[in-house]
Design an enzyme around this catalytic site. Structure first.
Site, PDB file in Angstrom:
ATOM      1  N   ALA A 201       0.826  -1.209   0.000  1.00  0.00           N
ATOM      2  CA  ALA A 201       0.000   0.000   0.000  1.00  0.00           C
ATOM      3  C   ALA A 201       0.856   1.254   0.000  1.00  0.00           C
ATOM      4  O   ALA A 201       0.576   2.218  -0.728  1.00  0.00           O
ATOM      5  CB  ALA A 201      -0.939  -0.006   1.205  1.00  0.00           C
TER       6      ALA A 201
ATOM      7  N   ARG B 109       3.505  10.534  -9.549  1.00  0.00           N
ATOM      8  CA  ARG B 109       2.918  10.710 -10.880  1.00  0.00           C
ATOM      9  C   ARG B 109       1.958  11.904 -10.936  1.00  0.00           C
ATOM     10  O   ARG B 109       1.836  12.558 -11.975  1.00  0.00           O
ATOM     11  CB  ARG B 109       2.145   9.446 -11.288  1.00  0.00           C
ATOM     12  CG  ARG B 109       2.996   8.206 -11.483  1.00  0.00           C
ATOM     13  CD  ARG B 109       2.136   7.067 -12.026  1.00  0.00           C
ATOM     14  NE  ARG B 109       2.843   5.790 -11.963  1.00  0.00           N
ATOM     15  CZ  ARG B 109       2.601   4.840 -11.065  1.00  0.00           C
ATOM     16  NH1 ARG B 109       1.666   5.029 -10.148  1.00  0.00           N
ATOM     17  NH2 ARG B 109       3.280   3.712 -11.069  1.00  0.00           N
TER      18      ARG B 109
ATOM     19  N   SER C  87       8.741  -2.825  -1.118  1.00  0.00           N
ATOM     20  CA  SER C  87       7.985  -3.203  -2.314  1.00  0.00           C
ATOM     21  C   SER C  87       8.222  -4.651  -2.751  1.00  0.00           C
ATOM     22  O   SER C  87       8.687  -4.912  -3.850  1.00  0.00           O
ATOM     23  CB  SER C  87       8.354  -2.243  -3.458  1.00  0.00           C
ATOM     24  OG  SER C  87       7.418  -2.327  -4.506  1.00  0.00           O
TER      25      SER C  87
ATOM     26  N   CYS D 279       3.027 -12.534  -0.590  1.00  0.00           N
ATOM     27  CA  CYS D 279       2.310 -13.773  -0.908  1.00  0.00           C
ATOM     28  C   CYS D 279       3.231 -14.822  -1.533  1.00  0.00           C
ATOM     29  O   CYS D 279       2.878 -16.006  -1.587  1.00  0.00           O
ATOM     30  CB  CYS D 279       1.144 -13.477  -1.844  1.00  0.00           C
ATOM     31  SG  CYS D 279      -0.108 -12.403  -1.115  1.00  0.00           S
TER      32      CYS D 279
ATOM     33  N   VAL E  98       8.354   4.210  13.589  1.00  0.00           N
ATOM     34  CA  VAL E  98       7.511   5.311  14.069  1.00  0.00           C
ATOM     35  C   VAL E  98       6.999   4.973  15.465  1.00  0.00           C
ATOM     36  O   VAL E  98       6.514   3.868  15.707  1.00  0.00           O
ATOM     37  CB  VAL E  98       6.337   5.564  13.105  1.00  0.00           C
ATOM     38  CG1 VAL E  98       5.377   6.603  13.676  1.00  0.00           C
ATOM     39  CG2 VAL E  98       6.873   6.020  11.747  1.00  0.00           C
TER      40      VAL E  98
ATOM     41  N   ASN F 115      -2.716  -2.968  -2.664  1.00  0.00           N
ATOM     42  CA  ASN F 115      -2.242  -2.196  -3.814  1.00  0.00           C
ATOM     43  C   ASN F 115      -3.310  -1.239  -4.326  1.00  0.00           C
ATOM     44  O   ASN F 115      -3.013  -0.088  -4.669  1.00  0.00           O
ATOM     45  CB  ASN F 115      -1.786  -3.145  -4.923  1.00  0.00           C
ATOM     46  CG  ASN F 115      -0.385  -3.668  -4.694  1.00  0.00           C
ATOM     47  OD1 ASN F 115       0.592  -2.997  -4.982  1.00  0.00           O
ATOM     48  ND2 ASN F 115      -0.277  -4.870  -4.143  1.00  0.00           N
TER      49      ASN F 115
ATOM     50  N   TRP G 150     -22.797 -25.933 -20.931  1.00  0.00           N
ATOM     51  CA  TRP G 150     -23.260 -25.141 -19.791  1.00  0.00           C
ATOM     52  C   TRP G 150     -22.180 -25.177 -18.715  1.00  0.00           C
ATOM     53  O   TRP G 150     -21.814 -26.239 -18.224  1.00  0.00           O
ATOM     54  CB  TRP G 150     -24.560 -25.710 -19.223  1.00  0.00           C
ATOM     55  CG  TRP G 150     -25.769 -25.408 -20.049  1.00  0.00           C
ATOM     56  CD1 TRP G 150     -26.366 -26.224 -20.975  1.00  0.00           C
ATOM     57  CD2 TRP G 150     -26.528 -24.201 -20.021  1.00  0.00           C
ATOM     58  NE1 TRP G 150     -27.442 -25.605 -21.533  1.00  0.00           N
ATOM     59  CE2 TRP G 150     -27.582 -24.358 -20.963  1.00  0.00           C
ATOM     60  CE3 TRP G 150     -26.441 -23.008 -19.311  1.00  0.00           C
ATOM     61  CZ2 TRP G 150     -28.530 -23.363 -21.209  1.00  0.00           C
ATOM     62  CZ3 TRP G 150     -27.383 -22.021 -19.541  1.00  0.00           C
ATOM     63  CH2 TRP G 150     -28.407 -22.191 -20.492  1.00  0.00           C
TER      64      TRP G 150
ATOM     65  N   ARG H 267     -29.519 -22.671 -13.034  1.00  0.00           N
ATOM     66  CA  ARG H 267     -30.766 -23.195 -13.650  1.00  0.00           C
ATOM     67  C   ARG H 267     -31.505 -24.096 -12.664  1.00  0.00           C
ATOM     68  O   ARG H 267     -32.741 -24.045 -12.554  1.00  0.00           O
ATOM     69  CB  ARG H 267     -30.429 -23.964 -14.914  1.00  0.00           C
ATOM     70  CG  ARG H 267     -29.921 -23.099 -16.065  1.00  0.00           C
ATOM     71  CD  ARG H 267     -29.448 -23.950 -17.220  1.00  0.00           C
ATOM     72  NE  ARG H 267     -30.558 -24.721 -17.807  1.00  0.00           N
ATOM     73  CZ  ARG H 267     -30.383 -25.708 -18.667  1.00  0.00           C
ATOM     74  NH1 ARG H 267     -29.165 -26.107 -19.018  1.00  0.00           N
ATOM     75  NH2 ARG H 267     -31.409 -26.344 -19.176  1.00  0.00           N
TER      76      ARG H 267
END
Length: 442
Positions: free
Chosen positions: A11, A21, A38, A42, A80, A303, A432, A440
């Site tokens: 994040a 940007r 970064s 996973c 922090v 993200n 199907w 269905r």
């Protein structure tokens, strides 16, 4: 504009890049308590068994790339310790030098993620007991898996617990998996979890349910796992019993948090304090089906929320539309997929629901090498709106769980599933699709 971001992984760095940007005059400082930026958390279980060769392979961008290419003040080993919301100051300590610091901000993003839950059990500090959350954790664990380690104990049967049980087993280790409750993978309903447990047993995982770990024993290194029902010899332990949001460092502020400590945010990722945003695993995630704030920490959501937080901080008003609770896991020969609500969740929310379950083939019956899928659909009894789905099988799970996730996002009914124009060719599907056959039938 002075932007400070706490947390340099999914994040945090999605936000940092979006700020760069959007605002050409931005001065962005990122405070990361570790040394790595970064990277794909996973992918860590697959580094342990060598499917992914190295921790370097899961790093998207290095610290030096952020500094030299994008002009971001990317700091490492900066912990922090507090926030002064009135003066808009972040306090912390540089852990390598033990030097304290204070930084002023115009806009602040909290993207501090989660920490593994580590209970204060007897013997918890013994060597050989690991968690898996960071690249450092991964390197330490991989280094510790020597030929002398034969018996491995995994505590906890969630995402990481299942993936790591498989990882250790493929390394030739004897694996015990201890789960406090009566089923593995509590993100699935119990009837579906039985398929996961059957797969674990078939792969020689020693599955131990309904036992609660109470501690560990050994000289300098763990030798025994103790539970409320017995004790088990082990050479190494992987602790994976959950995570909690890393939000304790601003407990003196009045930022609104939920019972787990996740920070409440609105659709613009704003917290209850002006000029402070939050995103990712430390924040809440609006659940479209539940219609309430939830906490389901996953990399995809981190993200997305990071990008949206960065855009809003820099003056581009984007909104986070929410999640439907989609996840997928590889467990040996099975793929485990789920989205939306489980039966347990529907009951808890007092939603009138019905369930349909079916076994189906993953592709046309006459085409070779087909396998069975077990599918469970949950829908609103009165409105026939889809509420959730769970699918377990060898092939074709990802395709169909994404169809259901898209249907949930768009608030479709069961009947509308039958109208979807889904891909068909004998190697991939029947005429199907099983989801439409179920619809269905309903």
């Amino acid at each position: 504009m002075r932007y400070i971001i706490i947390g340099g992984v999914a994040a945090g760095m999605s936000a940092a890049m979006e700020i760069v940007r959007t605002d050409e005059k931005a001065f962005v400082t990122v405070l990361e308590r570790g040394k790595d930026y970064s990277y794909g958390q996973c992918g860590l279980p697959y580094i342990i068994n060598g499917v992914v060769p190295s921790t370097k392979d899961v790093i998207a961008r290095t610290v030096s790339t952020f500094r030299e290419k994008y002009g971001i003040d990317a700091r490492i080993f900066t912990k922090v310790t507090g926030i002064n919301v009135e003066q808009q100051i972040v306090r912390g300590i540089q852990t390598e030098t033990n030097q304290t610091f204070q930084l002023e901000y115009d806009r602040l993003l909290i993207a501090s993620g989660t920490d593994p839950v580590v209970p204060d059990w007897k013997g918890i500090d013994l060597n050989g007991i690991h968690t898996l959350k960071t690249l450092v954790d991964t390197d330490n664990l991989k280094y510790d898996i020597s030929d002398n380690v034969q018996n491995v104990t995994v505590i906890g049967g969630g995402y990481i617990g299942l993936e790591m049980a498989e990882s250790f087993q493929t390394l030739g280790k004897k694996v015990k998996l201890i789960q406090r409750g009566n089923q593995l993978a509590t993100i699935f309903d119990k009837d579906m979890a039985k398929l996961i447990e059957k797969e674990a047993v078939s792969k020689d995982i020693n599955l131990i349910l309904n036992e609660e770990v109470t501690g560990f024993s050994g000289e300098n290194r763990v030798e025994t796992v103790e539970t409320d029902k017995g004790s088990y010899q082990t050479d190494l332990v992987l602790l994976s019993i959950g995570v909690r949001p890393n939000t304790q460092f601003f407990s003196e502020t009045e930022i609104h948090r939920n019972g787990q400590g996740a920070i409440f945010v609105n659709a613009h990722m704003e917290t209850s304090i002006p000029n402070i945003y939050a995103a990712g695993d430390c924040a809440t995630h609006y659940h479209i089906v539940k219609q309430l704030d939830d906490h389901i920490p996953l990399g995809t959501t981190s993200n997305k929320q990071g990008r949206i937080a960065g855009a809003n901080m820099a003056g581009n008003p984007l909104t986070f539309k929410g999640i439907v609770g989609t996840s997928i896991i590889k467990f040996f020969d099975l793929t485990l997929g789920r989205t939306g609500l489980t039966e347990i969740e529907a009951k808890k929310l007092t939603i009138p629901y019905e369930v349909e379950t079916m076994s189906a083939l993953d592709h046309a019956g006459y085409y070779p090498d087909n396998d069975k899928l077990k599918i469970k659909l949950i829908y609103n009894k009165d409105t026939k709106l889809l509420l959730g789905g769970q699918i377990i099988g060898k092939e074709g799970v990802d395709k169909r769980i994404d169809v259901l996730a898209t249907a949930l996002y768009n608030k479709m009914t069961v009947e509308q599933l039958t109208d979807l124009d889904l891909a068909y060719a004998p190697p991939y599907n029947g005429v199907w699709d099983p989801l439409q056959t179920m619809a269905r039938k309903i």
